[in-house]
Structures are given as C-alpha cells and as structure tokens.
Scaffold this active site. Structure first.
Site, PDB file in Angstrom:
ATOM      1  N   HIS A  86       0.813  -1.222   0.000  1.00 56.99           N
ATOM      2  CA  HIS A  86       0.000   0.000   0.000  1.00 56.99           C
ATOM      3  C   HIS A  86       0.840   1.262   0.000  1.00 56.99           C
ATOM      4  O   HIS A  86       1.969   1.285   0.486  1.00 56.99           O
ATOM      5  CB  HIS A  86      -1.017   0.002   1.144  1.00 56.99           C
ATOM      6  CG  HIS A  86      -0.457   0.070   2.519  1.00 56.99           C
ATOM      7  ND1 HIS A  86      -0.243   1.273   3.173  1.00 56.99           N
ATOM      8  CD2 HIS A  86      -0.087  -0.888   3.399  1.00 56.99           C
ATOM      9  CE1 HIS A  86       0.219   1.036   4.395  1.00 56.99           C
ATOM     10  NE2 HIS A  86       0.337  -0.268   4.553  1.00 56.99           N
ATOM     11  N   ASP A  88      -0.632   4.412   0.887  1.00 51.27           N
ATOM     12  CA  ASP A  88      -1.093   5.427   1.833  1.00 51.27           C
ATOM     13  C   ASP A  88      -0.321   5.264   3.143  1.00 51.27           C
ATOM     14  O   ASP A  88       0.199   4.183   3.435  1.00 51.27           O
ATOM     15  CB  ASP A  88      -2.607   5.319   2.080  1.00 51.27           C
ATOM     16  CG  ASP A  88      -3.038   3.953   2.596  1.00 51.27           C
ATOM     17  OD1 ASP A  88      -2.557   2.945   2.054  1.00 51.27           O
ATOM     18  OD2 ASP A  88      -3.841   3.887   3.548  1.00 51.27           O
ATOM     19  N   ASP A 118       6.421   1.020   6.291  1.00 51.69           N
ATOM     20  CA  ASP A 118       4.978   0.751   6.200  1.00 51.69           C
ATOM     21  C   ASP A 118       4.346   1.746   5.241  1.00 51.69           C
ATOM     22  O   ASP A 118       3.930   2.795   5.651  1.00 51.69           O
ATOM     23  CB  ASP A 118       4.342   0.849   7.589  1.00 51.69           C
ATOM     24  CG  ASP A 118       2.841   0.607   7.569  1.00 51.69           C
ATOM     25  OD1 ASP A 118       2.355  -0.019   6.615  1.00 51.69           O
ATOM     26  OD2 ASP A 118       2.165   1.076   8.498  1.00 51.69           O
ATOM     27  N   GLU A 152      -5.129   1.360   2.718  1.00 52.82           N
ATOM     28  CA  GLU A 152      -4.943   0.268   3.672  1.00 52.82           C
ATOM     29  C   GLU A 152      -5.139   0.745   5.105  1.00 52.82           C
ATOM     30  O   GLU A 152      -5.685   0.036   5.939  1.00 52.82           O
ATOM     31  CB  GLU A 152      -3.548  -0.348   3.516  1.00 52.82           C
ATOM     32  CG  GLU A 152      -3.368  -1.695   4.190  1.00 52.82           C
ATOM     33  CD  GLU A 152      -3.005  -1.626   5.665  1.00 52.82           C
ATOM     34  OE1 GLU A 152      -3.210  -2.615   6.381  1.00 52.82           O
ATOM     35  OE2 GLU A 152      -2.520  -0.562   6.115  1.00 52.82           O
ATOM     36  N   GLU A 153      -4.690   1.949   5.394  1.00 57.63           N
ATOM     37  CA  GLU A 153      -4.719   2.450   6.778  1.00 57.63           C
ATOM     38  C   GLU A 153      -6.116   2.862   7.224  1.00 57.63           C
ATOM     39  O   GLU A 153      -6.323   3.156   8.393  1.00 57.63           O
ATOM     40  CB  GLU A 153      -3.759   3.643   6.936  1.00 57.63           C
ATOM     41  CG  GLU A 153      -2.307   3.329   6.580  1.00 57.63           C
ATOM     42  CD  GLU A 153      -1.625   2.382   7.565  1.00 57.63           C
ATOM     43  OE1 GLU A 153      -2.277   1.953   8.533  1.00 57.63           O
ATOM     44  OE2 GLU A 153      -0.438   2.073   7.354  1.00 57.63           O
ATOM     45  N   ASP A 176       3.685  -6.458   4.503  1.00 62.39           N
ATOM     46  CA  ASP A 176       3.138  -5.361   5.315  1.00 62.39           C
ATOM     47  C   ASP A 176       2.955  -5.789   6.767  1.00 62.39           C
ATOM     48  O   ASP A 176       2.014  -5.368   7.429  1.00 62.39           O
ATOM     49  CB  ASP A 176       1.791  -4.923   4.708  1.00 62.39           C
ATOM     50  CG  ASP A 176       1.286  -3.628   5.312  1.00 62.39           C
ATOM     51  OD1 ASP A 176       2.110  -2.860   5.846  1.00 62.39           O
ATOM     52  OD2 ASP A 176       0.066  -3.396   5.270  1.00 62.39           O
ATOM     53  N   HIS A 428       4.093   3.436  12.380  1.00 61.90           N
ATOM     54  CA  HIS A 428       3.044   4.357  12.872  1.00 61.90           C
ATOM     55  C   HIS A 428       3.572   5.274  13.980  1.00 61.90           C
ATOM     56  O   HIS A 428       2.792   5.984  14.602  1.00 61.90           O
ATOM     57  CB  HIS A 428       1.798   3.607  13.381  1.00 61.90           C
ATOM     58  CG  HIS A 428       1.023   2.928  12.296  1.00 61.90           C
ATOM     59  ND1 HIS A 428      -0.281   2.562  12.424  1.00 61.90           N
ATOM     60  CD2 HIS A 428       1.365   2.560  11.045  1.00 61.90           C
ATOM     61  CE1 HIS A 428      -0.715   1.979  11.308  1.00 61.90           C
ATOM     62  NE2 HIS A 428       0.286   1.960  10.460  1.00 61.90           N
TER      63      HIS A 428
HETATM   64 ZN   LIG Z   1       0.855  -1.125   6.423  1.00 59.64          ZN
END
Ligand SMILES: [Zn+2]
Length: 456
Positions: A86, A88, A118, A152-153, A176, A428
């Site tokens: 992903h 995003d 990520d 995805e997020e 991921d 994150h």
């Molecule tokens: Zn991810």
C-alpha cells in the site's frame, strides 16, 4: 546458484531513490480533495501515479484502477502471482521527528521517514524482487503482478474495489507485517455494549477511546468526600504496584488509576486500567457495571470467565475491554476480541449474551473474517524456507497474529515481512525507520521466495 543478495545490492542505490520518490509524497487520506479518480484525496493519487511511473520507466505494463489502486505486471503467463502493498500512510506528529518525516532520509545506514517500513519501502523491495527474476531471464510459469492500494490504513476500500474489477491472483503475499511468514490472522470483532443500570455511588467511569488498545488510564467519579476512599485506594495501588491518585472534585471524589497500554491483539502485555479500577471499586460499590467487569474481566484476557476461551491452531482467543463510558446509570462500552478461525459466531454470541443478560446489558457486533492457511502448505513452506536461507534463523517459526492485514482481501495470500524479529521499525510512530541491510536482505528473501513459487 543465483546469488539474489548480490543482485539486490547491485540495485541498492536505485531502490533507495525509488523509496525516496514515494516517501516525499505525504499520501495521507484527505477527504477534502477526494474526487473522481482520486477517491482518497490528491496526495494518495500522486503516490499512485509515482508508483505507476516507476513501472513504466522499467518497461512494464501498468494499470491504474480508478485511483483506488494500481498494478504493474512483470513477466508473462496466464497465471498470476500477486504482491499486495500500500501507498497510503498514517499522519505524523512532525515535532517528534529527528529528520524531515516526508523524505526517507539516509543516515547511518538507515532510511528514516513516514512509509519507509509501512509500506512504501516493502512495496519497492517486493517490486525489485520480481524485477530481478525478470531481468535475470529466469524461467517462470506465472507473471508477477505487483498490486498497490491507497487506503490500507483506513479500511482497505482500495483492495475491495480493485478486486471487483480485477481477478484474484492464484496466490501471493503482502509485505506489510513481519517475518517470519504469518499463516494465520484471527478474526476481529467489537462487541458494543449498552444498557441502563441502577444509579448509585458511582457517578461516572471513563477509560479508553479506541477499542483496539488496552486502556492505560481509568477515571472514576464517586459520591462523597475523598477522605473515605483515600486510604483504601492507596493501599490497593501499592498492593498491585500500580500508579494512581485521588482528587477532590467539589463534593465528589475522582479516582485515577494508571495501567499500561498495549495493542488489543496482545492484551497480556498491557495492564488494563479500567479492569483494575473496577476490581478496586467492587470493594466499595455494589454498582452493577463494576460487578460485571470485575466478575468477567479481572485477571483474564482470554475469556475464561466469559466461557469463551479457546486455543486452536492459531493460538488463543483474546479479549480486551477497550472503551468504557459510564455516566449516571448509562452504560456504553466496547470489547475488542481476536477470534481463532475455529470459533463460530453463534457460539460466541450465545455465551456473551448469557453473561450480559444477568446484568440487563445488550450487545451488537460484527465478526470479521479470519485467515488461516495450512502451515504445511507449499506457499507457507517456500516463503519460510526463503526466510531461513537468508537469516539462518531456525528459532522463529511461521506464526499466527491477532491483527489483520491486506492478506485477508485475497484468497491464498499471507503477510510476509518486512519487520525482522529483533528489529523495531517504529511503524506508525515518530522516526519510522528501516536499515538498508534489512531492506536488502528482505528483497533477497522475496526474490528467492517468489522464484521458488513460480519457477517452471
Ligand atoms: Zn501497512
């Protein structure tokens, strides 16, 4: 014998450059610029275009699927091996960063930036893995389709849309999550619980704001002077080695208990502030919510007391009392559970309702999908063998997790990397990072794994 690691290192600089190109785009969900062709906002669309440009530059057939997702086809074949990544990213608190967050800065052998681990870095790693197989002209029976989504997020609406337009690949992986390969992902479910109970000396109880986190802090508001609670609460905290304090609030008392947060998929690593608060409150209050929580959740994050405990092929069912909002008799709370694939919704619901009925509480819930692929299957075995070949790690085995990844959006797909067991990529968090060595090693693992699965 092909030396995949050597092939990866030959392309190191170009890989870093491509990761930097993607990471410079702050592709956070932005509804204010969402439009036809860019359903998740302009920045996500820019990232999609940038990835498609990389594929076109390298001479591959690329396709944009209405701004939701895109793919790059590498090689020939009727059948397809899929890679799901992903583009995003989650937002960041810029003041907590030691370098520009949207840059992928190279420093001391590491890349720092939002998305380096990520999932832009891993996506580029998997892309180069497929590209190396192609450039070495290795004989394959499938093409590799590198698929990338932009949501995805925030619920993976990208992949849901993509697979209404495009067929599922025969099998694949999503880079991921973590190494070693993840053969199982429990089903997630939130039980939303409401009810009215008798109002008494507990005026309010508040803890947590996200169900998928073990709540750290819990606040309780009680009638009467703080003097009547001060000693017993202090003693309780000291016996349980917890932090907290008592405050006077007008003619009420406020108790604060501080536990330890953790992800809801691993509740055993946290100390649930709400549950510990209720264990104390049960000694000074007959409040039915307090009694309910103390009866069913104290010292138990596996659902033993609720009668729903189950340990199967992917480990135990886990329970996290994530959110409580209680005021003057009105109950509102959310319980997050991670449920192994063997447990049925009917069984779970029947047992939960039995416990709730005693207290006059009501629930609504939706049990999500679990993912389970036989650890002995060719897919899992070949992915794992590639991991072992480049790491020499025989200790960590294929694993099951409580979280959910893109792998659930497609049959025969599992999460595979990119975080190694002993590294922390700060996903994150501030200063997200990945070491170049890990990135190179992961790319070689991906190349070997893909080749072993698609070779003639
Ligand atoms: Zn991810």
């Amino acid at each position: 014998m092909i030396d995949f690691l050597e092939e990866v290192y030959k392309r190191k600089d170009k890989m870093i450059e491509d990761i930097q190109t993607l990471c410079k785009i702050p592709s956070i969900l932005d509804e204010t610029t969402a439009n036809e062709g860019q359903p998740f906002g302009k920045a996500c669309r820019d990232a999609l275009d940038a990835m498609l440009e990389i594929g076109e530059r390298d001479g591959f057939v690329c396709e944009n699927v209405d701004g939701y997702a895109g793919h790059i086809d590498i090689g020939e074949g009727e059948e397809t091996f899929g890679i799901l990544g992903h583009l995003d990213v989650v937002p960041c608190n810029e003041s907590g960063w030691n370098s520009e967050p949207y840059a992928a800065t190279l420093k001391n052998g590491k890349l720092y930036g939002r998305g380096v681990a990520d999932d832009k870095g891993p996506l580029i790693a998997a892309y180069y893995a497929a590209k190396i197989i192609h450039e070495l002209n290795l004989p394959v029976k499938m093409k590799t389709r590198v698929i990338f989504g932009c949501n995805e997020e925030n619920g993976s609406k990208c992949m849901q849309y993509y697979f209404t337009k495009k067929p599922y690949p025969s099998m694949g992986f999503t880079p991921d999550a973590e190494f070693p390969v993840v053969y199982g992902e429990k089903a997630g479910v939130n039980f939303k619980i409401i009810g009215e109970i008798e109002n008494d000396n507990l005026i309010g109880l508040y803890s947590g704001n996200r169900a998928n986190i073990v709540p750290e802090v819990c606040e309780a508001y009680l009638t009467g002077s703080y003097k009547q609670y001060r000693e017993s609460f202090a003693e309780y905290l000291s016996v349980h080695q917890l932090d907290g304090y008592v405050e006077e609030e007008g003619n009420h008392t406020k108790l604060v208990l501080i536990g330890k947060s953790a992800h809801a998929s691993t509740p055993e690593l946290g100390i649930n502030g709400a549950v510990y608060m209720c264990h104390y409150l049960s000694t000074i209050s007959q409040n039915q919510l307090v009694q309910f929580i103390d009866q069913y959740f104290y010292n138990d994050c596996y659902g033993e007391k609720l009668g729903i405990a189950y340990t199967g092929l992917m480990g135990p069912l886990t329970v996290n009392l994530g959110v409580i909002n209680y005021k003057n008799g009105h109950v509102n709370m959310i319980i997050d559970m991670r449920v192994p694939h063997e447990v049925t919704d009917e069984k779970l619901t029947a047992k939960m309702q039995k416990c709730l009925n005693v207290y006059g509480l009501k629930e609504t819930h939706h049990l999500g999908k679990a993912l389970y692929i036989d650890p002995q299957s060719e897919l899992i075995q070949k992915l794992h063998n590639a991991y072992v070949e480049f790491t020499g790690d025989h200790n960590h085995q294929p694993q099951a997790i409580g979280g959910g990844t893109y792998a659930k959006t497609m049959p025969n797909c599992v999460a595979f990397g990119i975080e190694f067991p002993d590294s922390d990529n700060k996903i994150h968090q501030n200063n997200e990072e990945i070491s170049i060595d890990d990135l190179m090693k992961a790319t070689a693992i991906y190349a070997k794994a893909i080749y072993d699965l698609i070779k003639e």
